[in-house]
Design a protein around this motif. Structure first.
Motif, PDB file in Angstrom:
ATOM      1  N   ASP A   1       0.830  -1.196   0.000  1.00  0.00           N
ATOM      2  CA  ASP A   1       0.000   0.000   0.000  1.00  0.00           C
ATOM      3  C   ASP A   1       0.867   1.249   0.000  1.00  0.00           C
ATOM      4  O   ASP A   1       2.070   1.202   0.193  1.00  0.00           O
ATOM      5  CB  ASP A   1      -0.900   0.007   1.246  1.00  0.00           C
ATOM      6  N   ALA A   2       0.211   2.397  -0.207  1.00  0.00           N
ATOM      7  CA  ALA A   2       0.941   3.672  -0.204  1.00  0.00           C
ATOM      8  C   ALA A   2       1.674   3.833   1.123  1.00  0.00           C
ATOM      9  O   ALA A   2       1.177   3.477   2.192  1.00  0.00           O
ATOM     10  CB  ALA A   2      -0.046   4.826  -0.406  1.00  0.00           C
ATOM     11  N   LEU A   3       2.873   4.371   1.030  1.00  0.00           N
ATOM     12  CA  LEU A   3       3.699   4.523   2.220  1.00  0.00           C
ATOM     13  C   LEU A   3       3.165   5.653   3.084  1.00  0.00           C
ATOM     14  O   LEU A   3       2.877   6.742   2.592  1.00  0.00           O
ATOM     15  CB  LEU A   3       5.146   4.819   1.827  1.00  0.00           C
ATOM     16  N   PRO A   4       3.025   5.424   4.391  1.00  0.00           N
ATOM     17  CA  PRO A   4       2.552   6.500   5.261  1.00  0.00           C
ATOM     18  C   PRO A   4       3.625   7.570   5.408  1.00  0.00           C
ATOM     19  O   PRO A   4       4.808   7.289   5.384  1.00  0.00           O
ATOM     20  CB  PRO A   4       2.304   5.782   6.596  1.00  0.00           C
TER      21      PRO A   4
ATOM     22  N   ARG B   1       9.734   8.642   8.137  1.00  0.00           N
ATOM     23  CA  ARG B   1      10.213   9.736   7.291  1.00  0.00           C
ATOM     24  C   ARG B   1      10.173   9.263   5.853  1.00  0.00           C
ATOM     25  O   ARG B   1      10.725   8.223   5.524  1.00  0.00           O
ATOM     26  CB  ARG B   1      11.642  10.138   7.681  1.00  0.00           C
ATOM     27  N   LEU B   2       9.507  10.018   4.989  1.00  0.00           N
ATOM     28  CA  LEU B   2       9.376   9.645   3.592  1.00  0.00           C
ATOM     29  C   LEU B   2      10.353  10.452   2.752  1.00  0.00           C
ATOM     30  O   LEU B   2      10.318  11.675   2.738  1.00  0.00           O
ATOM     31  CB  LEU B   2       7.946   9.883   3.106  1.00  0.00           C
ATOM     32  N   THR B   3      11.233   9.741   2.055  1.00  0.00           N
ATOM     33  CA  THR B   3      12.208  10.369   1.168  1.00  0.00           C
ATOM     34  C   THR B   3      11.900   9.944  -0.260  1.00  0.00           C
ATOM     35  O   THR B   3      11.651   8.771  -0.523  1.00  0.00           O
ATOM     36  CB  THR B   3      13.645   9.938   1.536  1.00  0.00           C
ATOM     37  N   THR B   4      11.918  10.902  -1.182  1.00  0.00           N
ATOM     38  CA  THR B   4      11.660  10.621  -2.590  1.00  0.00           C
ATOM     39  C   THR B   4      12.911  10.913  -3.406  1.00  0.00           C
ATOM     40  O   THR B   4      13.492  11.987  -3.292  1.00  0.00           O
ATOM     41  CB  THR B   4      10.490  11.472  -3.112  1.00  0.00           C
ATOM     42  N   LEU B   5      13.318   9.950  -4.226  1.00  0.00           N
ATOM     43  CA  LEU B   5      14.474  10.085  -5.105  1.00  0.00           C
ATOM     44  C   LEU B   5      14.067   9.678  -6.516  1.00  0.00           C
ATOM     45  O   LEU B   5      13.039   9.024  -6.706  1.00  0.00           O
ATOM     46  CB  LEU B   5      15.633   9.209  -4.617  1.00  0.00           C
TER      47      LEU B   5
ATOM     48  N   ARG C   1      11.269   0.571   4.165  1.00  0.00           N
ATOM     49  CA  ARG C   1      10.392   0.039   3.133  1.00  0.00           C
ATOM     50  C   ARG C   1      10.438   0.949   1.913  1.00  0.00           C
ATOM     51  O   ARG C   1      10.411   2.168   2.031  1.00  0.00           O
ATOM     52  CB  ARG C   1       8.957  -0.089   3.661  1.00  0.00           C
ATOM     53  N   CYS C   2      10.468   0.339   0.749  1.00  0.00           N
ATOM     54  CA  CYS C   2      10.660   1.100  -0.490  1.00  0.00           C
ATOM     55  C   CYS C   2       9.578   0.771  -1.512  1.00  0.00           C
ATOM     56  O   CYS C   2       9.105  -0.365  -1.584  1.00  0.00           O
ATOM     57  CB  CYS C   2      12.024   0.781  -1.109  1.00  0.00           C
ATOM     58  N   ARG C   3       9.228   1.793  -2.280  1.00  0.00           N
ATOM     59  CA  ARG C   3       8.373   1.611  -3.454  1.00  0.00           C
ATOM     60  C   ARG C   3       9.082   2.222  -4.646  1.00  0.00           C
ATOM     61  O   ARG C   3       9.609   3.328  -4.583  1.00  0.00           O
ATOM     62  CB  ARG C   3       7.027   2.314  -3.278  1.00  0.00           C
ATOM     63  N   VAL C   4       9.095   1.479  -5.758  1.00  0.00           N
ATOM     64  CA  VAL C   4       9.609   2.001  -7.016  1.00  0.00           C
ATOM     65  C   VAL C   4       8.420   2.205  -7.942  1.00  0.00           C
ATOM     66  O   VAL C   4       7.686   1.253  -8.242  1.00  0.00           O
ATOM     67  CB  VAL C   4      10.640   1.051  -7.647  1.00  0.00           C
TER      68      VAL C   4
ATOM     69  N   ALA D   1      10.454   4.799   3.021  1.00  0.00           N
ATOM     70  CA  ALA D   1       9.857   5.082   4.322  1.00  0.00           C
ATOM     71  C   ALA D   1      10.793   4.552   5.386  1.00  0.00           C
ATOM     72  O   ALA D   1      11.079   3.354   5.445  1.00  0.00           O
ATOM     73  CB  ALA D   1       8.488   4.424   4.444  1.00  0.00           C
ATOM     74  N   SER D   2      11.294   5.467   6.226  1.00  0.00           N
ATOM     75  CA  SER D   2      12.306   5.105   7.208  1.00  0.00           C
ATOM     76  C   SER D   2      11.866   5.542   8.590  1.00  0.00           C
ATOM     77  O   SER D   2      11.079   6.486   8.742  1.00  0.00           O
ATOM     78  CB  SER D   2      13.640   5.771   6.849  1.00  0.00           C
ATOM     79  N   HIS D   3      12.396   4.859   9.615  1.00  0.00           N
ATOM     80  CA  HIS D   3      12.111   5.253  10.992  1.00  0.00           C
ATOM     81  C   HIS D   3      13.124   6.261  11.513  1.00  0.00           C
ATOM     82  O   HIS D   3      13.110   6.606  12.688  1.00  0.00           O
ATOM     83  CB  HIS D   3      12.082   4.021  11.902  1.00  0.00           C
TER      84      HIS D   3
END
Length: 774
Positions: free
Chosen positions: A2-5, A11-15, A32-35, A136-138
């Protein structure tokens, strides 16, 4: 997955992994990662230590060799031993736009992500495109600076509402980072050698503005900050924001006292404390360079401010031009919008002079997109050998003019002989799939059903209200294969949104970085190219190529697409190739063209040519508040197109009840006329100049102007307002445009018949009818 909270504690980082490049990033155990594949049909390769990642991966295939090599090289550049690393494939070549693949880090890891795909030939439609990575990182949600650009010599955190001082050696680089976004950072720099002699020579904003001719220097030619001696102290190398202030003092005790906050922390007092060990005299207010501070000087000379434009991780990169003592603050202002009401940290890094960083200004295609720095075209190794006069143009460095003779000579070469110009910043989009024709029919004003394979058409792309998104050309490469060439990155987003909204099975793939192009324009352009371009038997030769048609061939064995199109009003062509082959294509064209008097041509000369030819330019003749009729390209909106398209109803209404019209102006005298100058009849303003030049071939000043239809009749006398529009007036007369070659006889010129077309017998046909490549 599902979509990352994006709520705490995550902490949500986008690259972004750019098409054809590898992205290296760090993960902590549990991340946790989504591509995401924004454009579709783009597989990716993940490369990491065995057992470090868990997810639904596929095996690597033989087609992934190039991506694997890129990933290994990028990891090796970080000093990572890849001997125990493994590669895994995610996504595929048939996924829909927006497809997602997910995985998780089982342990701390350094990982590479590479979009899979080889270099695209100019007649193909298989560009490797970007993949978006979300992590998504802690780790803490705020206060995390981005990865260093290189190994830092100094890694300094400037806490919120404080200031720090530091030394920098000549040639070293200074990176000032807005960690959490919307945070001003005042910057001071002093000549260190002069300080040792008891002299204070620091940055002087007034001297800098005077010498640079700009409110704030930026990457490129006008990049330096000076002191009162007119000695340069630093230059700007990179800027991901482009919005700063050099007019106001760093905040001081007086500002807060006047606002009713006595004793408030302020940058000036923080600077005074930080600089005391260096013997620098305290001041009541420091004239600093206020990076990320968003101030605006209005038409009434009033200075107002708003929230900064900077986002988390945005930065300015400077280079020290002498040994310096510097100080950076995190602005303490929390009583207004200067720091969005909440001061946060600034981070400073210093890198060694031996490092190499490209120059650039950041662009974002959409507000939430990753910034992309100005890049060099494939032809840059050749153009940069001929001039240093480069300007930032739509995300690329392009020559403004060439050093040897200048824009007037370049102009005459195009009018009388031939000229070559770098047009690589044009955006290219591959539109393919069973509904490709339906998508283009919906998106543009021209009738795509009439467009034959091998044909090109000029058209407009509009919003629902009839305002223009862009103009451009559509190439039909096949039954279900189109190429849209324009100036605006957003066109790709718009096309994909249209396809999704209407349920169309069509992919829109960005190919700008796989297709760079030069224009070869002028009366001798055909003669030059017909000696170079070898075409297969089923394709027209350059000699046979009709206006607004294209052909496929080779130049010295390099695959090219050649179209008979241009932006000068002269007979001319555009040559498309892969950027890696661009220097060789340039060399071949120059070798054939120089004996015939061909010259390289920059943007200044191109502007003269296109205004004389009455050709529209985005931001000048049109914008999203201008319809094609008002932009002077009403011919691109045919009445007979029956199928509905975006903006059709609005354009029908605007055609029937026009309020403004683009006209030509003949201007009396030789005074400078500029874009935006007001046009009057009596006291009333009735229009605006969109473009103007002193025409070399006509010997007079000409302009394009958008006027109220009441005054758009040929022969109408108008006046162009200067100063405040009322004190000074320059007479002009409404005339037809184009001013030069109104019948377009030059651009339409056909070749003399030849008995033996240049056909390469070694090129045969594949089953799809395309030329085989050696």
């Amino acid at each position: 997955m599902d979509a990352l909270p994006d709520t705490a504690p995550l902490r949500l980082t986008t690259l972004v992994a750019r098409g054809g490049e590898a992205l290296v990033f760090d993960l902590a155990a549990g991340d946790r990662c989504r591509v995401l594949d924004p454009e579709g049909r783009q597989p990716g390769l993940i490369f990491a230590a065995e057992g470090a990642l868990s997810g639904d991966f596929a095996e690597v295939s033989d087609e992934d060799v190039e991506a694997a090599a890129a990933a290994k090289a990028a990891l090796a550049a970080r000093g990572v031993d890849v001997s125990r690393f493994a590669g895994f494939r995610l996504l595929s070549t048939d996924t829909a736009p927006g497809a997602v693949a997910a995985f998780q880090a089982s342990a701390d890891a350094v990982v590479a992500l590479a979009p899979i795909g080889r270099a695209m030939a100019p007649d193909e439609q298989t560009p490797p495109t970007d993949l978006k990575l979300e992590i998504a990182s802690h780790a803490p949600n705020r206060g995390v600076a981005p990865q260093p650009l290189a190994e830092p010599k100094l890694d300094l955190r400037v806490k919120a509402a404080t200031a720090e001082a530091y030394r920098v050696k000549a040639g070293d680089y200074i990176q000032i980072i807005d960690v959490d976004g919307k945070q001003c950072s005042d910057f001071l720099a002093f000549d260190a050698a002069a300080l040792e002699r008891g002299k204070e020579f620091g940055l002087d904003p007034t001297v800098t503005r005077t010498l640079m001719g700009t409110a704030n220097p930026g990457p490129g030619l006008h990049s330096k900050y000076f002191d009162a001696r007119m000695t340069p102290l630093v230059e700007i190398v990179r800027d991901t924001v482009g919005r700063h202030d050099a007019f106001l003092l760093a905040c001081s005790a007086k500002y807060y006292e006047d606002m009713g906050y006595p004793g408030h922390d302020n940058c000036t007092d923080n600077f005074n404390r930080a600089l005391r060990p260096y013997g620098i005299e305290p001041r009541a207010g420091w004239p600093a360079i206020n990076f990320f501070f968003n101030t605006v000087v209005g038409a009434d000379d009033g200075i107002t401010m708003d929230e900064p434009w900077s986002r988390p991780g945005d930065y300015v990169l400077l280079r020290a031009l002498t040994d310096l003592v510097c100080s950076s603050s995190s602005c303490a202002d929390d009583i207004d919008v200067a720091n969005a009401w909440e001061p946060t940290d600034i981070h400073v890094r210093v890198y060694d002079a031996a490092e190499t960083f490209s120059k650039g200004i950041a662009h974002r295609m959409t507000p939430d997109a990753e910034p992309r720095l100005t890049r060099e075209s494939g032809f840059h190794p050749r153009t940069s050998a001929l001039t240093r006069k480069f300007v930032e143009y739509r995300g690329f460095w392009l020559a403004d003019c060439y050093s040897d003779e200048g824009p007037i000579t370049e102009y005459w070469a195009a009018r009388e002989r031939a000229a070559i110009m770098d047009l690589s910043p044009l955006r290219k989009f591959e539109v393919l799939g069973p509904d490709a024709e339906a998508l283009m029919q919906l998106a543009v004003t021209r009738n795509m059903k009439k467009l034959a394979v091998g044909q090109v058409v000029y058209t407009a792309m509009c919003y629902d209200h009839g305002g223009m998104i862009d103009d451009g050309t559509v190439f039909r490469l096949g039954q279900d294969n189109f190429r849209w060439i324009c100036g605006e990155d957003y066109c790709g987003v718009h096309l994909r949104e249209l396809a999704a909204k209407h349920g169309l099975k069509a992919w829109v793939k960005t190919s700008t970085d796989q297709l760079h192009n030069v224009g070869v324009q002028g009366p001798l352009s055909r003669e030059i190219l017909e000696t170079l371009v070898v075409t297969p038997a089923h394709q027209p030769t350059v000699t046979e190529l009709k206006w607004f048609r294209f052909t496929v061939g080779k130049i010295t064995g390099i695959p090219v697409v050649v179209s008979r199109t241009g932006y000068t009003g002269e007979l001319g062509y555009e040559v498309f190739c892969h950027p890696d082959k661009a220097p060789e294509v340039w060399d071949a064209i120059m070798a054939a063209g120089e004996p015939r008097g061909m010259k390289p041509l920059g943007l200044k000369a191109l502007d003269m040519l296109r205004i004389e030819a009455g050709l529209a330019f985005a931001g000048y003749e049109f914008c999203d508040q201008t319809d094609p009729f008002e932009a002077g390209i009403g011919f691109a909106v045919p009445k007979e197109k029956i199928d509905s398209y975006v903006g059709a109803e609005a354009l029908k209404r605007r055609r029937e009840t026009p309020s403004k019209k683009l006209v030509g102006l003949d201007v009396t005298g030789a005074e400078h006329i500029g874009h935006g100058d007001c046009v009057h009849v009596g006291r009333a303003q009735i229009g605006v100049v969109t473009s103007a030049i002193r025409s070399p071939i006509l010997g007079k000043t000409i302009a394009l102007a958008r006027l109220d239809v009441t005054y758009a009749e040929l022969g109408t006398a108008v006046e162009i307002g200067k100063l405040d529009g009322q004190q000074k007036r320059i007479p002009a007369t409404v005339v037809a445009f184009p001013h030069y070659d109104p019948t377009k006889s030059r651009v339409r010129a056909e070749a003399e018949p030849k008995t033996a077309p240049a056909i390469d017998p070694t090129l045969s046909l594949d089953p799809r009818g395309a030329a085989e490549r050696a």
